[in-house]
Design a protein around this motif. Structure first.
Motif, PDB file in Angstrom:
ATOM      1  N   VAL A   1      15.394  64.033   3.215  1.00  0.00           N
ATOM      2  CA  VAL A   1      13.811  63.895   3.398  1.00  0.00           C
ATOM      3  C   VAL A   1      13.001  65.094   3.359  1.00  0.00           C
ATOM      4  O   VAL A   1      13.315  66.126   4.067  1.00  0.00           O
ATOM      5  N   LEU A   2      12.032  65.176   2.732  1.00  0.00           N
ATOM      6  CA  LEU A   2      11.420  66.311   2.337  1.00  0.00           C
ATOM      7  C   LEU A   2       9.775  65.863   2.778  1.00  0.00           C
ATOM      8  O   LEU A   2       9.439  64.970   2.275  1.00  0.00           O
ATOM      9  N   LYS A   3       9.127  66.866   3.118  1.00  0.00           N
ATOM     10  CA  LYS A   3       7.611  66.442   3.491  1.00  0.00           C
ATOM     11  C   LYS A   3       6.834  67.853   3.554  1.00  0.00           C
ATOM     12  O   LYS A   3       7.524  68.924   3.649  1.00  0.00           O
ATOM     13  N   SER A   4       5.797  67.614   3.638  1.00  0.00           N
ATOM     14  CA  SER A   4       4.981  68.947   3.608  1.00  0.00           C
ATOM     15  C   SER A   4       4.224  69.003   5.191  1.00  0.00           C
ATOM     16  O   SER A   4       4.092  67.963   5.678  1.00  0.00           O
ATOM     17  N   SER A   5       4.218  70.103   5.774  1.00  0.00           N
ATOM     18  CA  SER A   5       3.642  70.171   7.191  1.00  0.00           C
ATOM     19  C   SER A   5       2.219  70.323   7.420  1.00  0.00           C
ATOM     20  O   SER A   5       1.593  70.574   6.188  1.00  0.00           O
ATOM     21  N   TYR A   6       1.964  70.348   8.530  1.00  0.00           N
ATOM     22  CA  TYR A   6       0.309  70.495   8.637  1.00  0.00           C
ATOM     23  C   TYR A   6      -0.195  71.854   7.895  1.00  0.00           C
ATOM     24  O   TYR A   6      -1.413  71.913   7.845  1.00  0.00           O
ATOM     25  N   ASN A   7       0.679  72.843   7.939  1.00  0.00           N
ATOM     26  CA  ASN A   7       0.113  73.948   7.252  1.00  0.00           C
ATOM     27  C   ASN A   7       0.411  74.332   5.892  1.00  0.00           C
ATOM     28  O   ASN A   7       0.254  75.212   5.091  1.00  0.00           O
ATOM     29  N   GLY A   8       0.870  73.213   5.153  1.00  0.00           N
ATOM     30  CA  GLY A   8       1.199  73.190   3.621  1.00  0.00           C
ATOM     31  C   GLY A   8       2.385  73.495   3.258  1.00  0.00           C
ATOM     32  O   GLY A   8       2.840  73.516   1.966  1.00  0.00           O
ATOM     33  N   TYR A   9       3.420  74.048   4.252  1.00  0.00           N
ATOM     34  CA  TYR A   9       4.804  74.477   3.774  1.00  0.00           C
ATOM     35  C   TYR A   9       5.598  73.251   3.660  1.00  0.00           C
ATOM     36  O   TYR A   9       5.506  72.390   4.416  1.00  0.00           O
ATOM     37  N   LYS A  10       6.528  73.353   2.795  1.00  0.00           N
ATOM     38  CA  LYS A  10       7.501  71.824   2.523  1.00  0.00           C
ATOM     39  C   LYS A  10       8.540  72.192   3.580  1.00  0.00           C
ATOM     40  O   LYS A  10       8.990  73.298   4.100  1.00  0.00           O
ATOM     41  N   GLN A  11       8.969  70.969   4.152  1.00  0.00           N
ATOM     42  CA  GLN A  11      10.008  71.088   5.194  1.00  0.00           C
ATOM     43  C   GLN A  11      11.127  69.886   4.782  1.00  0.00           C
ATOM     44  O   GLN A  11      10.698  69.143   4.108  1.00  0.00           O
ATOM     45  N   TYR A  12      12.355  70.079   5.304  1.00  0.00           N
ATOM     46  CA  TYR A  12      13.193  69.225   5.295  1.00  0.00           C
ATOM     47  C   TYR A  12      13.957  69.104   6.337  1.00  0.00           C
ATOM     48  O   TYR A  12      13.963  69.681   7.343  1.00  0.00           O
ATOM     49  N   LYS A  13      14.607  67.832   6.592  1.00  0.00           N
ATOM     50  CA  LYS A  13      15.332  67.328   7.630  1.00  0.00           C
ATOM     51  C   LYS A  13      16.894  67.808   7.655  1.00  0.00           C
ATOM     52  O   LYS A  13      17.307  67.244   6.658  1.00  0.00           O
ATOM     53  N   THR A  14      17.437  68.239   8.590  1.00  0.00           N
ATOM     54  CA  THR A  14      18.763  68.850   8.647  1.00  0.00           C
ATOM     55  C   THR A  14      19.456  67.443   9.103  1.00  0.00           C
ATOM     56  O   THR A  14      18.987  66.538   9.681  1.00  0.00           O
ATOM     57  N   PRO A  15      20.988  67.465   8.708  1.00  0.00           N
ATOM     58  CA  PRO A  15      21.747  66.270   9.240  1.00  0.00           C
ATOM     59  C   PRO A  15      21.760  66.218  10.697  1.00  0.00           C
ATOM     60  O   PRO A  15      21.803  64.884  11.170  1.00  0.00           O
ATOM     61  N   GLY A  16      21.273  67.055  11.460  1.00  0.00           N
ATOM     62  CA  GLY A  16      21.427  67.181  12.878  1.00  0.00           C
ATOM     63  C   GLY A  16      19.936  66.726  13.383  1.00  0.00           C
ATOM     64  O   GLY A  16      19.840  66.746  14.509  1.00  0.00           O
ATOM     65  N   GLY A  17      18.839  66.394  12.674  1.00  0.00           N
ATOM     66  CA  GLY A  17      17.532  65.882  12.936  1.00  0.00           C
ATOM     67  C   GLY A  17      16.407  66.626  13.097  1.00  0.00           C
ATOM     68  O   GLY A  17      15.440  66.299  13.299  1.00  0.00           O
ATOM     69  N   SER A  18      16.930  68.051  12.944  1.00  0.00           N
ATOM     70  CA  SER A  18      15.576  69.211  13.110  1.00  0.00           C
ATOM     71  C   SER A  18      14.975  69.475  11.669  1.00  0.00           C
ATOM     72  O   SER A  18      15.527  69.220  10.670  1.00  0.00           O
ATOM     73  N   TRP A  19      13.933  69.694  11.936  1.00  0.00           N
ATOM     74  CA  TRP A  19      13.056  70.271  10.584  1.00  0.00           C
ATOM     75  C   TRP A  19      13.169  71.549  10.190  1.00  0.00           C
ATOM     76  O   TRP A  19      13.150  72.372  11.273  1.00  0.00           O
ATOM     77  N   LYS A  20      13.185  72.022   9.183  1.00  0.00           N
ATOM     78  CA  LYS A  20      13.304  73.351   8.658  1.00  0.00           C
ATOM     79  C   LYS A  20      12.451  73.704   7.582  1.00  0.00           C
ATOM     80  O   LYS A  20      12.075  72.877   6.800  1.00  0.00           O
ATOM     81  N   PHE A  21      11.875  74.734   7.377  1.00  0.00           N
ATOM     82  CA  PHE A  21      11.006  74.994   6.436  1.00  0.00           C
ATOM     83  C   PHE A  21      11.811  75.555   5.010  1.00  0.00           C
ATOM     84  O   PHE A  21      12.710  76.269   5.187  1.00  0.00           O
ATOM     85  N   VAL A  22      11.423  74.996   4.215  1.00  0.00           N
ATOM     86  CA  VAL A  22      12.081  75.206   2.795  1.00  0.00           C
ATOM     87  C   VAL A  22      11.855  76.565   2.357  1.00  0.00           C
ATOM     88  O   VAL A  22      13.264  77.225   2.113  1.00  0.00           O
ATOM     89  N   HIS A  23      10.622  77.214   2.560  1.00  0.00           N
ATOM     90  CA  HIS A  23      10.753  78.521   2.063  1.00  0.00           C
ATOM     91  C   HIS A  23      11.678  79.759   2.761  1.00  0.00           C
ATOM     92  O   HIS A  23      12.191  80.523   2.330  1.00  0.00           O
ATOM     93  N   ARG A  24      11.705  79.375   4.130  1.00  0.00           N
ATOM     94  CA  ARG A  24      12.607  80.316   4.923  1.00  0.00           C
ATOM     95  C   ARG A  24      14.054  80.058   4.487  1.00  0.00           C
ATOM     96  O   ARG A  24      14.805  80.925   4.537  1.00  0.00           O
ATOM     97  N   THR A  25      14.470  79.028   4.374  1.00  0.00           N
ATOM     98  CA  THR A  25      15.869  78.624   3.985  1.00  0.00           C
ATOM     99  C   THR A  25      16.415  79.356   2.749  1.00  0.00           C
ATOM    100  O   THR A  25      17.410  80.097   2.488  1.00  0.00           O
ATOM    101  N   VAL A  26      15.514  79.167   1.594  1.00  0.00           N
ATOM    102  CA  VAL A  26      15.575  79.761   0.348  1.00  0.00           C
ATOM    103  C   VAL A  26      15.563  81.228   0.336  1.00  0.00           C
ATOM    104  O   VAL A  26      16.598  81.951  -0.335  1.00  0.00           O
ATOM    105  N   ALA A  27      14.735  81.801   0.964  1.00  0.00           N
ATOM    106  CA  ALA A  27      14.531  83.204   1.205  1.00  0.00           C
ATOM    107  C   ALA A  27      15.890  83.870   2.109  1.00  0.00           C
ATOM    108  O   ALA A  27      16.452  84.894   1.820  1.00  0.00           O
ATOM    109  N   ALA A  28      16.407  83.103   2.982  1.00  0.00           N
ATOM    110  CA  ALA A  28      17.789  83.432   3.804  1.00  0.00           C
ATOM    111  C   ALA A  28      18.795  83.276   2.831  1.00  0.00           C
ATOM    112  O   ALA A  28      19.551  84.453   2.859  1.00  0.00           O
TER     113      ALA A  28
END
Length: 71
Positions: A1-28
């Motif tokens: 599941v991919l969505k945009s957050s209130y501040n315009g950044y894309k987020q995805y849902k992890t298998p554990g159910g938490s939301w992570k920012f795509v840009h931070r995951t890619v940068a890491a």
């Protein structure tokens, strides 16, 4: 599941159910480890949804904020 957050950044849902920012995951992955405390991810072209590794850089928070103050 991919969505945009209130501040315009894309987020995805992890298998554990938490939301992570795509840009931070890619940068890491780009730098080969977690983003250290006090650092932020900068979109070089200013487009928050352009999460290509070549468009992202990890910068100290003070430098990232200084870059955006100049714009």
């Amino acid at each position: 599941v991919l969505k945009s957050s209130y501040n315009g950044y894309k987020q995805y849902k992890t298998p554990g159910g938490s939301w992570k920012f795509v840009h931070r995951t890619v940068a890491a992955k780009k730098i080969g480890g977690p983003i250290r405390k006090g650092y932020e991810v900068h979109h070089k072209n200013g487009i928050k949804t352009d999460n290509r590794p070549s468009n992202l850089s990890v910068l100290p928070k003070w430098l990232h904020r200084a870059i955006h103050r100049r714009k």
